[in-house]
Design a protein around this motif. Structure first.
Motif, PDB file in Angstrom:
ATOM      1  N   THR A   1       0.548  -1.222  -0.023  1.00 33.38           N
ATOM      2  CA  THR A   1       0.016  -0.392   0.013  1.00 33.38           C
ATOM      3  C   THR A   1       0.993   1.722  -0.103  1.00 33.38           C
ATOM      4  O   THR A   1       1.258   1.530   0.510  1.00 33.38           O
ATOM      5  CB  THR A   1      -1.333  -0.201   1.348  1.00 33.38           C
TER       6      THR A   1
ATOM      7  N   GLY B   1      -1.878   0.417   5.142  1.00 33.38           N
ATOM      8  CA  GLY B   1      -1.308   1.467   4.482  1.00 33.38           C
ATOM      9  C   GLY B   1       0.801   1.601   5.315  1.00 33.38           C
ATOM     10  O   GLY B   1       0.500   1.168   6.483  1.00 33.38           O
TER      11      GLY B   1
ATOM     12  N   THR C   1      -8.419  -0.424   7.134  1.00 35.87           N
ATOM     13  CA  THR C   1      -7.392   0.497   6.221  1.00 35.87           C
ATOM     14  C   THR C   1      -6.012   0.147   6.448  1.00 35.87           C
ATOM     15  O   THR C   1      -5.779   0.181   7.976  1.00 35.87           O
ATOM     16  CB  THR C   1      -7.553   1.992   6.218  1.00 35.87           C
TER      17      THR C   1
ATOM     18  N   GLU D   1      -1.499   5.913   2.696  1.00 36.49           N
ATOM     19  CA  GLU D   1      -2.260   5.489   3.830  1.00 36.49           C
ATOM     20  C   GLU D   1      -2.249   6.725   4.523  1.00 36.49           C
ATOM     21  O   GLU D   1      -3.705   7.380   5.422  1.00 36.49           O
ATOM     22  CB  GLU D   1      -1.212   4.464   3.915  1.00 36.49           C
TER      23      GLU D   1
END
Length: 120
Positions: free
Chosen positions: A94, A116, A114, A99
């Motif tokens: 990612t 990242g 999420t 991010e």
């Protein structure tokens, strides 16, 4: 002799944590997580200064201090290195920019799922 790894260092520090704080710097820091955190911050600043100045030898030395003190802080707060490595592993693939965009104004990801980071 095999090169030292971070898990090796973590194990050595866990052993040192069992020593008396009177005889072990590591045990003394682990007994006072606030002090350990302050030392981590000091070492990080010294590493940043060495990097900014382009002083390779100082950067290597200060980076070693940062790693040592980071592992001490993690141990003092009950956070295994494996948990940190798993977080880094989740961030692989990612974009660090993507991010950062997913974070709120406080710098924390708004969606815990999420992933990242800076590793891409």
């Amino acid at each position: 002799m095999a090169p030292l790894t971070l898990p090796d260092l973590e194990a050595a520090l866990a052993e040192r944590a069992e020593a008396s704080p009177e005889t072990s710097y590591t045990a003394r820091l682990i007994a006072d997580p606030s002090r350990a955190g302050k030392k981590l911050g000091e070492e990080a600043v010294e590493a940043a200064i060495a990097a900014a100045l382009g002083d390779r030898a100082a950067l290597v030395s200060e980076a070693a201090d940062v790693l040592y003190h980071l592992l001490v802080v993690l141990l003092a707060r009950g956070v295994p290195l494996a948990e940190v490595m798993a977080e880094l592993d989740k961030r692989q693939g990612t974009s660090g920019l993507a991010e950062k965009a997913a974070r709120g104004a406080d710098g924390v990801r708004s969606d815990a799922s999420t992933t990242g980071g800076e590793n891409s």
